[in-house]
Design an enzyme around this catalytic site. Structure first.
Site, PDB file in Angstrom:
ATOM      1  N   ASP A  34       0.841  -1.204   0.000  1.00 21.16           N
ATOM      2  CA  ASP A  34       0.000   0.000   0.000  1.00 21.16           C
ATOM      3  C   ASP A  34       0.876   1.254   0.000  1.00 21.16           C
ATOM      4  O   ASP A  34       0.716   2.163  -0.839  1.00 21.16           O
ATOM      5  CB  ASP A  34      -0.883  -0.055   1.257  1.00 21.16           C
ATOM      6  N   TYR A 126      -0.897  -8.392   7.914  1.00 18.84           N
ATOM      7  CA  TYR A 126      -2.084  -9.151   8.329  1.00 18.84           C
ATOM      8  C   TYR A 126      -1.790 -10.623   8.675  1.00 18.84           C
ATOM      9  O   TYR A 126      -2.708 -11.388   8.982  1.00 18.84           O
ATOM     10  CB  TYR A 126      -3.180  -9.041   7.262  1.00 18.84           C
TER      11      TYR A 126
HETATM   12  N1  AR6 Z   1       5.774  -5.283  -4.144  1.00 20.67           N
HETATM   13  C1  AR6 Z   1       5.304  -6.536  -3.938  1.00 20.67           C
HETATM   14  N2  AR6 Z   1       5.077  -7.058  -2.716  1.00 20.67           N
HETATM   15  C2  AR6 Z   1       5.335  -6.267  -1.651  1.00 20.67           C
HETATM   16  C3  AR6 Z   1       5.822  -4.937  -1.774  1.00 20.67           C
HETATM   17  C4  AR6 Z   1       6.042  -4.449  -3.095  1.00 20.67           C
HETATM   18  N3  AR6 Z   1       6.491  -3.212  -3.309  1.00 20.67           N
HETATM   19  N4  AR6 Z   1       5.980  -4.421  -0.520  1.00 20.67           N
HETATM   20  C5  AR6 Z   1       5.610  -5.392   0.350  1.00 20.67           C
HETATM   21  N5  AR6 Z   1       5.239  -6.510  -0.326  1.00 20.67           N
HETATM   22  P1  AR6 Z   1       1.405  -6.133   3.261  1.00 20.67           P
HETATM   23  P2  AR6 Z   1      -1.213  -7.183   4.104  1.00 20.67           P
HETATM   24  C6  AR6 Z   1       4.774  -7.819   0.182  1.00 20.67           C
HETATM   25  O1  AR6 Z   1       1.804  -5.923   4.672  1.00 20.67           O
HETATM   26  O2  AR6 Z   1      -0.577  -8.276   4.884  1.00 20.67           O
HETATM   27  C7  AR6 Z   1      -0.723  -2.087   4.886  1.00 20.67           C
HETATM   28  O3  AR6 Z   1      -0.313  -1.203   5.891  1.00 20.67           O
HETATM   29  C8  AR6 Z   1       5.004  -8.146   1.626  1.00 20.67           C
HETATM   30  O4  AR6 Z   1       6.354  -8.572   1.804  1.00 20.67           O
HETATM   31  O5  AR6 Z   1       1.712  -5.067   2.264  1.00 20.67           O
HETATM   32  O6  AR6 Z   1      -2.403  -7.475   3.245  1.00 20.67           O
HETATM   33  C9  AR6 Z   1      -2.161  -1.822   4.454  1.00 20.67           C
HETATM   34  O7  AR6 Z   1      -2.488  -0.459   4.492  1.00 20.67           O
HETATM   35  C10 AR6 Z   1       4.012  -9.269   1.838  1.00 20.67           C
HETATM   36  O8  AR6 Z   1       4.533 -10.498   1.304  1.00 20.67           O
HETATM   37  O9  AR6 Z   1      -0.183  -6.414   3.122  1.00 20.67           O
HETATM   38  C11 AR6 Z   1      -2.938  -2.613   5.454  1.00 20.67           C
HETATM   39  O10 AR6 Z   1      -3.112  -1.906   6.643  1.00 20.67           O
HETATM   40  C12 AR6 Z   1       2.827  -8.858   0.952  1.00 20.67           C
HETATM   41  O11 AR6 Z   1       3.351  -7.859   0.071  1.00 20.67           O
HETATM   42  C13 AR6 Z   1      -2.073  -3.825   5.706  1.00 20.67           C
HETATM   43  O12 AR6 Z   1      -0.740  -3.395   5.425  1.00 20.67           O
HETATM   44  C14 AR6 Z   1       1.635  -8.285   1.701  1.00 20.67           C
HETATM   45  O13 AR6 Z   1       2.091  -7.498   2.801  1.00 20.67           O
HETATM   46  C15 AR6 Z   1      -2.389  -4.977   4.787  1.00 20.67           C
HETATM   47  O14 AR6 Z   1      -1.622  -6.075   5.166  1.00 20.67           O
END
Ligand code: AR6
Length: 165
Positions: A34, A126
């Protein structure tokens, strides 16, 4: 049937029609994917998210649902924001994680998109276990009517679980 690809990398660098954002229900930004999408995509995305909050999504975007905005300065045409479920040890929320993928695909189809990139929704902040998330994500996209579904995994461990699932 879609071609399914796995890429180790940054979702904001993907050259696809739709980039899916693992957002939270506020739609007003956060960390992880995000944060990266809003940083690289610029203020236009947040401006449209604020409009959504001022209109149909006054109470926020419910978990499992998906909504599109501009992709701003990203290479994609649209960002589809979806809210993954927080992992629970006591409650089965798999249907919500599946709904994130299916609703994102539906919104992409409504836009006329032919390609879509997903992050590993819910596996970061999450805390959803990666093996389970990979299985649910693959099941949800198996019958997608879009040319290309690309999973973009940010670290090697997640990439390896997704490619083996
Ligand atoms: N490109 C691809 N994957 C990524 C990137 C990127 N640039 N950055 C992180 N990831 P998360 P969630 C990976 O925490 O668990 C946010 O604050 C990361 O390593 O982004 O659904 C939102 O606003 C992990 O494997 O999403 C919500 O509050 C995956 O993306 C909350 O986090 C998902 O991690 C959502 O949590």
């Amino acid at each position: 049937m879609a071609t399914i690809e796995h890429v180790l990398g940054d979702i904001t660098a993907q050259d696809v029609d739709v980039i899916v954002n693992a957002a939270n229900s506020s739609l007003l930004g956060g960390g992880g994917v995000d944060g990266a999408i809003h940083r690289r995509g610029g203020p236009e995305i947040l401006a449209e998210c604020r409009e959504l909050r001022a209109g149909h999504y006054g109470g926020g975007l419910p978990t499992g649902q998906a909504v599109a905005t501009t992709a701003g300065r990203l290479g994609a045409r649209w960002v589809v924001h979806t809210v993954g479920p927080v992992w629970s040890d006591t409650e089965d929320r798999a249907h919500l994680l599946e709904a994130c993928h299916r609703n994102s695909l539906r919104v992409a189809a409504e836009l006329g998109a032919t390609s879509i990139a997903f992050p590993a929704i819910s596996t970061g902040v999450y805390r959803w276990p990666v093996g389970s998330a990979a299985e649910i994500a693959h099941r949800a996209v198996a019958d997608a009517e879009i040319d290309l579904v690309r999973f973009v995994l940010f670290d090697r461990a997640t990439y390896e679980v997704f490619t083996r699932s």
